[in-house]
Design a protein around this motif. Structure first.
Motif, PDB file in Angstrom:
ATOM      1  N   ALA A  14       0.815  -1.220   0.000  1.00 36.01           N
ATOM      2  CA  ALA A  14       0.000   0.000   0.000  1.00 36.01           C
ATOM      3  C   ALA A  14       0.848   1.270   0.000  1.00 36.01           C
ATOM      4  CB  ALA A  14      -0.961  -0.009   1.184  1.00 36.01           C
ATOM      5  N   HIS A  15       1.970   1.257   0.689  1.00 38.78           N
ATOM      6  CA  HIS A  15       2.791   2.477   0.750  1.00 38.78           C
ATOM      7  C   HIS A  15       3.492   2.786  -0.573  1.00 38.78           C
ATOM      8  CE1 HIS A  15       6.057  -0.416   1.534  1.00 38.78           C
ATOM      9  NE2 HIS A  15       6.870   0.535   1.157  1.00 38.78           N
ATOM     10  N   LEU A  16       3.421   1.871  -1.552  1.00 37.64           N
ATOM     11  CA  LEU A  16       4.058   2.083  -2.851  1.00 37.64           C
ATOM     12  C   LEU A  16       3.065   2.476  -3.945  1.00 37.64           C
ATOM     13  CD1 LEU A  16       6.600  -0.873  -2.771  1.00 37.64           C
ATOM     14  CD2 LEU A  16       7.090   1.567  -2.470  1.00 37.64           C
ATOM     15  N   GLN A  17       1.837   2.834  -3.564  1.00 34.91           N
ATOM     16  CA  GLN A  17       0.825   3.176  -4.571  1.00 34.91           C
ATOM     17  C   GLN A  17       1.267   4.318  -5.480  1.00 34.91           C
ATOM     18  OE1 GLN A  17      -3.492   2.974  -3.263  1.00 34.91           O
ATOM     19  NE2 GLN A  17      -2.415   2.901  -1.287  1.00 34.91           N
ATOM     20  N   ARG A  18       1.850   5.346  -4.925  1.00 35.07           N
ATOM     21  CA  ARG A  18       2.262   6.493  -5.751  1.00 35.07           C
ATOM     22  C   ARG A  18       3.370   6.078  -6.727  1.00 35.07           C
ATOM     23  NH1 ARG A  18       3.823  11.990  -2.872  1.00 35.07           N
ATOM     24  NH2 ARG A  18       3.862  10.429  -1.250  1.00 35.07           N
ATOM     25  N   PHE A  19       4.304   5.243  -6.256  1.00 37.46           N
ATOM     26  CA  PHE A  19       5.371   4.748  -7.123  1.00 37.46           C
ATOM     27  C   PHE A  19       4.781   4.010  -8.319  1.00 37.46           C
ATOM     28  CE2 PHE A  19       8.153   1.097  -8.198  1.00 37.46           C
ATOM     29  CZ  PHE A  19       9.266   1.777  -8.655  1.00 37.46           C
ATOM     30  N   TYR A  20       3.882   3.049  -8.069  1.00 34.35           N
ATOM     31  CA  TYR A  20       3.297   2.275  -9.163  1.00 34.35           C
ATOM     32  C   TYR A  20       2.354   3.124 -10.020  1.00 34.35           C
ATOM     33  CZ  TYR A  20       5.466  -1.939  -7.399  1.00 34.35           C
ATOM     34  OH  TYR A  20       6.390  -2.884  -7.012  1.00 34.35           O
ATOM     35  N   ALA A  21       1.706   4.103  -9.421  1.00 35.72           N
ATOM     36  CA  ALA A  21       0.843   5.005 -10.192  1.00 35.72           C
ATOM     37  C   ALA A  21       1.651   5.754 -11.247  1.00 35.72           C
ATOM     38  CB  ALA A  21       0.125   5.981  -9.263  1.00 35.72           C
ATOM     39  N   SER A  22       2.921   6.024 -10.958  1.00 37.25           N
ATOM     40  CA  SER A  22       3.756   6.737 -11.931  1.00 37.25           C
ATOM     41  C   SER A  22       4.014   5.902 -13.186  1.00 37.25           C
ATOM     42  CB  SER A  22       5.079   7.163 -11.289  1.00 37.25           C
ATOM     43  OG  SER A  22       5.931   6.057 -11.059  1.00 37.25           O
ATOM     44  N   PHE A  23       3.693   4.608 -13.142  1.00 36.82           N
ATOM     45  CA  PHE A  23       3.805   3.724 -14.309  1.00 36.82           C
ATOM     46  C   PHE A  23       2.439   3.462 -14.939  1.00 36.82           C
ATOM     47  CE2 PHE A  23       7.518   2.762 -11.756  1.00 36.82           C
ATOM     48  CZ  PHE A  23       8.537   2.805 -12.696  1.00 36.82           C
ATOM     49  N   GLY A  24       1.412   4.167 -14.470  1.00 38.07           N
ATOM     50  CA  GLY A  24       0.079   4.019 -15.050  1.00 38.07           C
ATOM     51  C   GLY A  24      -0.830   3.057 -14.317  1.00 38.07           C
ATOM     52  N   PHE A  25      -0.411   2.537 -13.167  1.00 35.48           N
ATOM     53  CA  PHE A  25      -1.261   1.633 -12.398  1.00 35.48           C
ATOM     54  C   PHE A  25      -2.259   2.439 -11.570  1.00 35.48           C
ATOM     55  CE2 PHE A  25       2.400  -1.065 -13.236  1.00 35.48           C
ATOM     56  CZ  PHE A  25       1.816  -2.290 -13.500  1.00 35.48           C
TER      57      PHE A  25
END
Length: 149
Positions: free
Chosen positions: A115-126
């Motif tokens: 959950a704490h990595l949502q912003r990181f993965y969002a930067s790849f379009g997730f």
């Protein structure tokens, strides 16, 4: 970084050992005990990133569509502690997403992200598509990267 994609049977003894050793360092020693070899490695592509000296610094797997989710699924994303903060994690996920695009053109990709990595993965379009849930006693969310063009 030298990237190599392999199916489980093609990893070889050294590749498999190196991948499991790095995953154990990150997922078991740092994050707590759980069963890392979960049976999905055999139905996955494995991406290994080795530095100039041949030391494994980054690893992830992409589970085949239909084995975990309907879509291909990136997981077991790990970067060696000594090279964190260098952008290697970003390069690893970018190569993972690109590999999915080559293997399954136009397909969405689903992940179970901490959950704490949502912003990181969002930067790849997730995009987050679930509420938070516990996986191995760590808060996770399901995220989906919609089909490419």
């Amino acid at each position: 970084m030298r990237w190599s994609w392999s199916r489980f049977a093609d990893l070889g003894v050294d590749g498999l050992y190196d991948a499991l050793q790095l995953r154990c360092c990150v997922f078991i020693l740092e994050q707590g005990p759980y069963l890392d070899p979960d049976g999905l490695d055999r139905v996955a592509w494995h991406l290994l990133g080795r530095d100039a000296s041949g030391t494994l610094q980054a690893v992830l797997r992409v589970v085949d569509p239909g084995a975990k989710y309907a879509e291909p699924s990136i997981g077991r994303v790990a970067v060696a502690p000594e090279v964190r903060g260098t952008g290697l994690g970003r390069a690893l996920v970018a190569e993972g997403v690109a590999g999915c695009g080559r293997l399954w053109p136009g397909r969405a990709i689903r992940i179970s992200a901490q959950a704490h990595l949502q912003r990181f993965y969002a930067s790849f379009g997730f995009e987050t598509v679930s509420d938070t849930y516990l996986e191995d006693d760590i808060p996770h969310v399901e995220m989906l990267r919609k089909e490419g063009p």
